[in-house]
Design a protein around this motif. Structure first.
Motif: not given
Length: 599
Positions: A331-334, A344-352, A382-390
């Protein structure tokens, strides 16, 4: 108290019994020193008066013996304290550096780190003995000054007239030498960094015939380094010359006043003799220019270590990581390196449970994206989440267990090949290691080694492809939730790459895989592709869809179309993947490229 002074004090505490012994001696030694002139003067007065001297001589001999023993003990404990302190400092710096992970590379070059870890740590530890000697000198000097006042108030008053000048000189010396030490070690670190770079590129240097040019590049900081070293010794020379001029003037003045006091009968001949000894002690700290320079060097080195230790370790939490399939969200990774935004502003949801290829031109931010997604590098924003947990809230031990990494140039750690393959916070079973070797197509050449997996690493002579396959086997053996493969087959031939790819598909089925891909075949085999350009996600879709765009095709070297297109079409028809990874329109500068991100 300044940070570098606290570090020197903490190093003294870490020295344990040797450090405590030195502090004790710093208090005992001044007592024996200060007792000596008084006993000597008392003996002289006793002899002049014609009284028995047995008691005075016995006390004098006892004080001399105690002083000799304390000096011997101090020299022994100094060595022990410096060795113990150096080990503690290096351990602390190394632990902090490893805790920084990828963040450390953004702040310090390899050679600079080595300079701080080896030279600065050792020099800082020498501050233990210097600090103790300074403490001894301070106590002795104050005691000598008090004794001068006790003998005759005018002796102490005259000494105080010149003391401020000596103190200003001492303060200037400490500040000046400390600053020059920092400069000298910084230049030394730069020199080491250039040397490390040259060693890494030795083959390229020889192949291009640029040995002389490279030598000049490595030694370029040498004139500035020489100037800093010369200024260091010039400062000491000036300080010693000025102190050497002022100290005798003070001594002559005090002794002259003492002589007149003896003639006037205010003090005895023995007290005059004692006053001479106490004057020497009172001047002791002011004349220790070499010692003060040594302390300043230690403080300058401690400042270099503090610069590294002050870099904050990435935030971590205590949250338990719930079981899950390995779904990654960004979410919003810079991420910034210097003045440049690598991501710069990476937003991704990667399927498991799927294989995701990361594709882009050189410098697009592919490896940085995988390091951020795997928790090795903390994003600036920004932040990164794994299975919903930052990731920043997860317990570090659970976080590391959730990820496995295989790098383009893996480092094999341990004593034997078996140690390197099982190198993990959770040691895999021999059976699991054997399966990983087969999956990475490394079982064959490992079996051919004289001692197999028990072969010492120092005896291994591996090609780039063999080393990559061993690094891949180490990652597969971890059984992690997410596996990151950073261009791990770049040094193997095409046939072996296909073999490895098929084996990994079987071994890691159901595991989320992030694959930095430079070959088109790797992108073709992936379930989806993240296309990076200039640190921005240009598109997130299937490889066959992206091949419609010339700029995407230009990322790869020209090659014949792969024969594995049918499997890609089947994946495109997979309803789960279609739902997870359908491209969404985003703002873009190139209208002919369909950009998007996973929902």
């Amino acid at each position: 108290m300044r940070a570098e002074d606290r570090l020197v004090l903490n190093t003294a505490r870490a020295a344990g019994p040797a450090g405590a012994g030195l502090v004790l001696l710093a208090l005992v030694e001044p007592v024996t020193r200060l007792a000596l002139p008084g006993l000597l003067g008392s003996s002289v007065d006793t002899a002049i008066a014609g009284r028995p001297m047995s008691t005075s001589l016995v006390l004098l001999l006892v004080v001399l013996a105690v002083g000799t023993l304390t000096e011997i003990a101090r020299e022994s404990w100094e060595v022990r304290a410096e060795v113990t302190g150096t080990r503690w400092l290096r351990s602390r710096v190394l632990r902090h550096l490893l805790s920084l992970g990828g963040d450390g590379r953004r702040h310090f070059a390899v050679g600079d780190v080595l300079s701080r870890l080896l030279e600065s740590a050792r020099t800082t530890a020498t501050g233990i003995s210097a600090m103790v000697i300074v403490l001894t000198s301070v106590c002795t000097s104050l005691g000598g000054l008090v004794a001068l006042f006790w003998i005759d108030v005018w002796l102490g008053a005259l000494f105080l007239v010149g003391a401020p000048a000596m103190w200003m000189l001492t303060r200037w010396l400490i500040r000046r030498v400390g600053a020059m030490t920092t400069t000298y070690q910084r230049l030394s670190g730069e020199l080491a960094s250039r040397f490390v770079d040259a060693v890494r590129g030795a083959r390229s240097i020889r192949a291009h015939g640029t040995v002389d040019r490279e030598v000049d590049r490595i030694l370029a900081p040498l004139p500035e380094l020489e100037a800093a070293g010369g200024a260091f010794w010039e400062t000491q020379r000036k300080a010693m010359w000025q102190a050497g001029l002022l100290a005798p003037v003070l001594q002559i003045g005090v002794l002259a006043v003492g002589g007149f006091a003896a003639l006037a009968g205010r003090i005895s001949p023995g007290e005059l003799l004692a006053a001479q000894g106490y004057l020497t002690y009172a001047q002791g700290l002011l004349k220790q220019t070499a010692l003060l320079a040594r302390l300043a060097v230690a403080r300058g080195s401690a400042q270099r270590l503090r610069e590294l230790l002050d870099v904050p370790v990435p935030a971590s939490g205590l949250r338990h990581l719930p079981s899950g399939p390995g779904r990654l969200s960004l979410r919003g990774v810079r991420v910034r390196y210097g003045e440049r935004w690598v991501l710069d502003g990476v937003n991704l949801d990667l399927p498991p449970g799927r294989s995701i290829a990361i594709v882009g031109a050189s410098g697009a931010g592919k490896s940085t994206l995988t390091e951020v997604a795997g928790g090795l590098l903390t994003p600036d924003e920004g932040r990164v989440l794994l299975d919903g947990v930052p990731l920043s809230e997860v317990d570090p031990r659970e976080l590391r267990s959730a990820f496995a990494f295989a790098f383009e140039c893996p480092h094999l750690l341990g004593e034997t090949l078996a140690d390197a393959l099982a190198y993990s916070d959770r040691t895999p079973s021999p059976r699991r290691v054997g399966e990983a070797l087969r999956s990475s197509a490394a079982e064959g050449f490992v079996r051919r080694l004289p001692e197999g997996e028990r072969t010492p690493l120092r005896d291994l002579r591996l090609s780039g492809g063999e080393r990559q396959r061993l690094g891949l086997a180490r990652a597969v053996a971890r059984r992690a939730r997410v596996v990151v493969l950073d261009d791990v087959t770049s040094s193997v031939d095409t046939a072996t790459e296909v073999q490895i790819g098929a084996a990994l598909e079987r071994a890691l089925r159901g595991t989320t895989r992030l694959i930095v891909a430079h070959r088109m075949s790797a992108a073709e085999r992936a379930d989806a592709v993240v296309w990076l350009h200039g640190g921005v996600v240009r598109a997130f879709a299937h490889h066959d869809e992206l091949m419609e765009h010339p700029e995407y095709r230009a990322v790869f070297q020209p090659r014949r179309p792969s024969l594995g297109r049918d499997s890609a079409v089947e994946r495109a028809r997979d309803p789960e993947l279609t739902m997870e990874m359908a491209p969404l329109p985003v703002e873009r500068s190139h209208s002919d490229v369909r950009s998007g991100r996973a929902r």
